[in-house]
Design an enzyme around this catalytic site. Structure first.
Site, PDB file in Angstrom:
ATOM      1  N   GLU A 123      46.223   3.074  -8.788  1.00  0.00           N
ATOM      2  CA  GLU A 123      47.030   3.769  -9.787  1.00  0.00           C
ATOM      3  C   GLU A 123      48.508   3.402  -9.718  1.00  0.00           C
ATOM      4  O   GLU A 123      49.168   3.282 -10.748  1.00  0.00           O
ATOM      5  CB  GLU A 123      46.841   5.279  -9.656  1.00  0.00           C
ATOM      6  CG  GLU A 123      45.399   5.743  -9.835  1.00  0.00           C
ATOM      7  CD  GLU A 123      44.804   5.362 -11.192  1.00  0.00           C
ATOM      8  OE1 GLU A 123      45.548   4.953 -12.093  1.00  0.00           O
ATOM      9  OE2 GLU A 123      43.573   5.478 -11.341  1.00  0.00           O
ATOM     10  N   HIS A 174      44.156  -2.344 -14.519  1.00  0.00           N
ATOM     11  CA  HIS A 174      43.086  -1.913 -13.615  1.00  0.00           C
ATOM     12  C   HIS A 174      41.921  -2.900 -13.571  1.00  0.00           C
ATOM     13  O   HIS A 174      41.143  -2.882 -12.609  1.00  0.00           O
ATOM     14  CB  HIS A 174      42.521  -0.563 -14.073  1.00  0.00           C
ATOM     15  CG  HIS A 174      43.237   0.622 -13.509  1.00  0.00           C
ATOM     16  ND1 HIS A 174      43.551   0.754 -12.175  1.00  0.00           N
ATOM     17  CD2 HIS A 174      43.683   1.758 -14.109  1.00  0.00           C
ATOM     18  CE1 HIS A 174      44.153   1.913 -11.970  1.00  0.00           C
ATOM     19  NE2 HIS A 174      44.254   2.549 -13.133  1.00  0.00           N
ATOM     20  N   GLU A 198      45.428   0.545 -18.248  1.00  0.00           N
ATOM     21  CA  GLU A 198      43.981   0.376 -18.047  1.00  0.00           C
ATOM     22  C   GLU A 198      43.589  -1.091 -17.942  1.00  0.00           C
ATOM     23  O   GLU A 198      42.677  -1.439 -17.184  1.00  0.00           O
ATOM     24  CB  GLU A 198      43.212   1.051 -19.181  1.00  0.00           C
ATOM     25  CG  GLU A 198      43.484   2.542 -19.335  1.00  0.00           C
ATOM     26  CD  GLU A 198      43.343   3.328 -18.046  1.00  0.00           C
ATOM     27  OE1 GLU A 198      42.431   3.013 -17.263  1.00  0.00           O
ATOM     28  OE2 GLU A 198      44.144   4.249 -17.825  1.00  0.00           O
ATOM     29  N   GLU A 242      39.265   3.290 -16.633  1.00  0.00           N
ATOM     30  CA  GLU A 242      39.247   1.831 -16.651  1.00  0.00           C
ATOM     31  C   GLU A 242      37.891   1.189 -16.427  1.00  0.00           C
ATOM     32  O   GLU A 242      37.826   0.036 -15.980  1.00  0.00           O
ATOM     33  CB  GLU A 242      40.213   1.310 -15.584  1.00  0.00           C
ATOM     34  CG  GLU A 242      39.829   1.615 -14.135  1.00  0.00           C
ATOM     35  CD  GLU A 242      40.401   2.906 -13.580  1.00  0.00           C
ATOM     36  OE1 GLU A 242      40.412   3.075 -12.346  1.00  0.00           O
ATOM     37  OE2 GLU A 242      40.842   3.745 -14.379  1.00  0.00           O
ATOM     38  N   GLY A 293      43.784  10.674 -19.666  1.00  0.00           N
ATOM     39  CA  GLY A 293      44.276   9.788 -20.719  1.00  0.00           C
ATOM     40  C   GLY A 293      43.310   8.662 -21.023  1.00  0.00           C
ATOM     41  O   GLY A 293      43.090   8.309 -22.178  1.00  0.00           O
ATOM     42  N   ALA A 294      42.720   8.093 -19.958  1.00  0.00           N
ATOM     43  CA  ALA A 294      41.787   6.976 -20.124  1.00  0.00           C
ATOM     44  C   ALA A 294      41.101   6.705 -18.794  1.00  0.00           C
ATOM     45  O   ALA A 294      41.507   7.223 -17.758  1.00  0.00           O
ATOM     46  CB  ALA A 294      42.530   5.722 -20.595  1.00  0.00           C
TER      47      ALA A 294
END
Length: 957
Positions: A386, A367, A364, A330, A327-328
């Site tokens: 996470e 993070h 994100e 960080e 998804g992404a």
């Protein structure tokens, strides 16, 4: 009294100091053997390098004799030849004298390595060329030095190297996109977590080896280069090549390094503390970046205030990458996203799309503190990154976007992971992981969702302010460093101790009665002492507890067991699977006679609570904040079902959701009959809480798909009739619009999608009408985004509609719309069309290869599609391994999506044989066992509950 108070404070302080400080040991002790000792040991104990020489290190983890301080990295990618050349200088500190340096490198052609001492650098001496040994099995290289490197001295190691841009999704890889005019453009992007940095430059690629980075990137004038830090200058070189220099970074782990060369454009804004935030996307998608900018600015401001720590970098870029597996990611200062996780199109993005984009941005940005500022020592504690980031989604969205009502759906995050964690094949949150594949497998629902859920449970136990103060202490104490599980618990304990000191001072200064003091003190001190002890029971053992409640008059008999889905109490293996499991459970409960939330910590297998008042029912796990299942023996469930049918509003909305969830989970464990769980859902015709309504509907839809896949036609038809009849008032009241709250819109999308899937005539008619109008307008008609997927799915059932949708898929500039079209295309009942979709996904041009998991998930909803997907997996396994790493998230989604819905013994045997053939080739994933256990559970569920379901539906018709 004053002296007694001082002594009490001192004794508690000393007790905490000893428990928190003394146990700390040197984190490097496991690798403390000197290199001389290593070289003098038996050569046969060491592996053989590619050159045939002994490789001087035999462990997967790097030694700590040499540590990096600073990387000076120059990268020049060629987007035409799809390769790159690079050079770097690593400044290292020698902790223990050594004759070699071990670091990571994978698929890099290293042409030259030069070592310079401090004296060489001072007097500009050329340095010494080093011999390199390669050991690909561990992705390591050894640099052999002619003279021993001396302890406490610094050296510089310079590399010249080159490689192809990777064709997958990790390391330094190429990504492509199509412009609105149909031209293909290429960009170069990095994705290093967890072990991909070694594919881009030689490095100490473990989270503990933090260093500073100075990065330079060469590019053509038509591109821009981005990295973690702001650009400080650009130099023009011969041939029109530009070289961008970026500020030196703060100390960080290699997996957080990032750089991108692209032709994207951006929109920017500034936070209240002066941080420049920019959102980058391909030029045709620039208009979809504005919501992400608004959300990022709001969330970054919130986090700075919540953590009481300013974001440490001068800028933050968020960039939408066309080819991106997860998804992404960080990366500090340059967060990379899949396009659907960052871009929001006002015409085609639905309420759920908006919720997803906001949630991922919140994750994100969290993070940047949890993971970047404070990093886990090793990947076994990835949940500290996470789990916390997932938990902070809840805290940040409640504060910044209350209209998204994220809090009402957080319990579903916990329910989703319970499905996996209730299997014996689950793993502890903090779990051993050594190889790159094992590390990749740690990025799963247990680390993310269970981690978040136990943090939320702890926050509810401590209260939000105490929890927040502990978190702030943790971030400030370990900032720019590394931490492990127990460091977090000590930090939270420290926060509680400080709070306790303050309360004792108040106690002393006001001369409270001595009889009140010890009671409060011991209760609070017990809470402090238990934080580490309590939470270790949740992080160091797998699974979750089942709380069994038996009521005898005013007494509540409590018993905890390990909750196991698919294993019944009468099964021979049940007793052995219970041994050794015990949790410290922070219980909450309410009763019919009061709104008070009662609390109790259950530390033993059994306990007894006394009710102070007469009550008709007791409900444990208030608001579903606890990570456990509750079973009410005797008449407990009957009492709650009666209350729901008479006046469900006397139970909190989240408690109603929790009851539905627990009831059906208990069916899967053989502790509750299916008809009783189904009876509980009858009250839903009066339910006004949409999360509870959707939870009940979710299970009925799950049963429908299970029956449909197995071609159990009589039950399928009866379930279809029951759902359409029972939920007809809810279906009929839906408008084909985007109006209402987030939950109104989620209900509309869900229930209309199901109604059309079940061939509800009014739904089919309306969707067909809208699709025809959309086609006649050449795709220019705006259909409400919440029903867009439904309309496309009905349109895809004709050949003309399916072909038109595929054409529009290639033309659309909206990732949200493309996802809806792809799902619609996958619902076709024609096998040749589904085969074409899979072929396009494997080619990766029209349908990106990253979408294969999503595509296969859609295809497996039908019996024919499920078999097609299963055949594809077996026949194309070798090709899939060329596109995805074995342990990657995408590969696990593909394997799970094509097999985990099976529910027959023949299918189980096929899957088992396939996995055994892979393991015979040395390919092993933990998910293999999870899938086999899931299929076995499905088989057992059908055997036990199919007759009951048939009877219940006949009685209910």
């Amino acid at each position: 009294m004053a002296n007694s108070c001082r002594k009490l404070i001192f004794n508690i302080y000393m007790g905490f100091y000893c428990s928190a400080i003394l146990p700390k040991i040197c984190i490097c002790s496991q690798f403390s053997m000197s290199s001389t000792d290593l070289l003098n040991t038996d050569p046969g104990a060491f592996p053989v390098a590619t050159s045939g020489e002994p490789f001087p290190w035999n462990k997967l983890r790097l030694p700590s004799m040499v540590v990096p301080l600073h990387y000076d990295l120059l990268v020049h990618p060629n987007l035409t030849s799809l390769d790159f050349v690079a050079s770097e200088k690593i400044e290292v500190l020698v902790r223990d004298a050594t004759q070699f340096i071990i670091l990571h490198s994978k698929d890099l052609e290293i042409m030259n390595v030069i070592l310079q001492s401090e004296e060489d650098l001072r007097y500009r001496k050329p340095g010494k060329r080093l011999n390199i040994l390669h050991y690909p099995a561990h992705e390591q290289i050894a640099l052999l030095v002619p003279e021993k490197l001396m302890a406490d001295l610094r050296y510089s190691v310079a590399f010249d190297f080159q490689a192809n841009l990777a064709s997958g999704f990790e390391g330094f890889y190429k990504s492509t996109y199509r412009t609105r005019g149909g031209k293909t453009r290429i960009i170069a992007v990095t994705d290093f977590e967890p072990t991909g940095a070694r594919m881009a430059f030689p490095c100490f690629d473990e989270p503990l080896f933090k260093a500073k980075f100075s990065i330079k990137i060469r590019r053509e004038s038509g591109h821009v280069a981005l990295s973690n830090m702001p650009k400080v200058k650009t130099i023009e070189l011969e041939g029109g090549i530009l070289e961008d220099h970026f500020e030196t970074s703060v100390k960080m782990s290699t997996y957080l390094v990032a750089y991108v060369v692209c032709d994207f454009i951006s929109v920017s804004g500034t936070t209240s503390s002066g941080v420049k935030v920019s959102i980058y996307a391909s030029p045709d998608k620039w208009s979809q970046t504005h919501y992400a900018l608004e959300a990022s600015l709001k969330l970054l401001n919130f986090y700075e205030n919540y953590f009481d720590i300013n974001y440490p970098l001068p800028k933050l870029d968020l960039i939408a990458i066309p080819d991106f597996e997860s998804g992404a990611m960080e990366n500090w200062g340059l967060i990379t996203y899949r396009e659907t996780s960052l871009l929001f199109d006002t015409k085609t993005s639905s309420a759920s799309d908006k919720l997803w984009v906001t949630k991922v941005i919140a994750h994100e940005l969290a993070h940047q503190w949890f993971g970047n500022l404070v990093t886990m020592e090793w990947w076994n504690d990835i949940w500290l990154n996470e789990g916390f980031a997932t938990y902070m989604e809840l805290i940040s969205l409640n504060a910044t976007y209350p209209e998204l009502q994220f809090d009402d759906g957080f319990c579903h995050i916990c329910f989703a992971v319970i499905k996996k964690d209730s299997l014996n094949s689950s793993h502890p949150i903090s779990n051993q992981a050594e190889t790159p594949t094992q590390i990749q497998e740690m990025f799963d629902a247990v680390s993310y969702n269970k981690g978040a859920c136990i943090l939320n449970m702890l926050k509810d136990f401590l209260n939000e302010e105490k929890f927040r103060k502990g978190v702030i202490y943790y971030l400030k104490k370990f900032g720019y460093g590394n931490a492990k599980n127990d460091d977090l618990w000590r930090s939270l304990s420290n926060s509680l101790v400080k709070h306790f000191f303050k309360m004792v001072q108040i106690f002393c200064s006001h001369f409270l009665k001595i009889t009140k003091g010890p009671k409060y003190t011991l209760a609070f001190l017990g809470e402090h002492v238990d934080v580490k002890e309590m939470m270790r029971t949740w992080t160091l053992q797998k699974g979750l507890p089942l709380l069994v409640i038996e009521r005898e008059g005013h007494s509540l008999k409590l018993r905890q067991e390990r909750f196991l889905s698919g294993v019944f109490k009468e099964d021979p293996e049940w007793t052995a699977l219970q041994e050794g499991f015990l949790w410290h459970i922070p219980l909450t409960y309410s009763t019919s006679s009061s709104n008070v939330v009662h609390r109790h910590v259950l530390k033993s297998r059994t306990d007894t609570l006394e009710l102070s008042e007469k009550t008709s029912w007791v409900k444990f796990n208030v608001d579903s904040n606890g990570y456990y299942i509750v079973h009410y023996e005797g008449h407990g469930w009957d009492q709650l079902i009666t209350q729901l049918s008479q006046n469900h509003t006397l139970l909190r909305p989240k408690d109603r959701v929790g009851l539905i969830h627990d009831a059906f989970q208990l069916v899967s464990a053989g502790r509750l009959t299916l008809d009783k769980a189904l009876d509980l859902t009858r009250y839903l015709q009066h339910e006004t809480s949409i999360p509870a309504l959707l939870k009940g509907l979710e299970y009925l839809e799950l049963f429908y798909h299970m029956m449909h896949r197995r071609n159990i036609s009589d039950v399928t038809e009866n379930l279809k009739r029951y759902i359409l009849r029972y939920f007809k008032p809810v279906i009929d009241m839906q408008s084909w619009s985007d109006k209402g709250s987030v939950w109104d819109r989620l209900l509309r999308s869900t229930i209309l999608k199901l109604a059309c899937y079940l061939n509800h005539a009014p739904c089919i008619q309306k969707a067909t009408e809208l699709f025809s109008q959309w086609m006649e307008s050449s795709g220019k008609l705006t259909i409400p985004s919440d029903v867009l997927e439904i309309v496309y799915s009905i349109g895809a059932q004709t050949t003309v509609g399916w072909n038109y949708l595929l054409e529009q898929y290639g033309l659309s500039m909206s990732g949200a719309e493309k996802n809806k079209i792809l799902y619609a295309l996958s619902t076709s009942k024609h096998q040749e069309k589904l085969i074409k979709l899979i072929e396009l996904g494997m080619e990766g041009e029209v349908i990106k290869t990253q979408e294969l998991g999503l595509l296969l998930h859609g295809i497996t909803r039908s019996p024919q599609g499920q078999q097609l997907a299963w055949n594809f997996l077996r026949e194309n396994w070798t090709h899939l391994l060329k596109k995805f790493d074995l342990g990657s998230h995408a590969m696990r989604i593909i394997i799970s999506g094509t097999t985990s819905h099976f529910s027959s013994k023949d299918e189980l045997q096929e899957v088992k044989l396939f996995f055994e053939s892979l393991e015979a080739e040395g390919l092993h994933l933990d998910i293999f066992q999870i899938i086999l256990e899931t299929i076995s559970k499905n088989i057992k569920w059908l055997e036990k509950n199919l007759p009951t379901l048939k009877t219940w539906l006949l009685v209910s018709s």
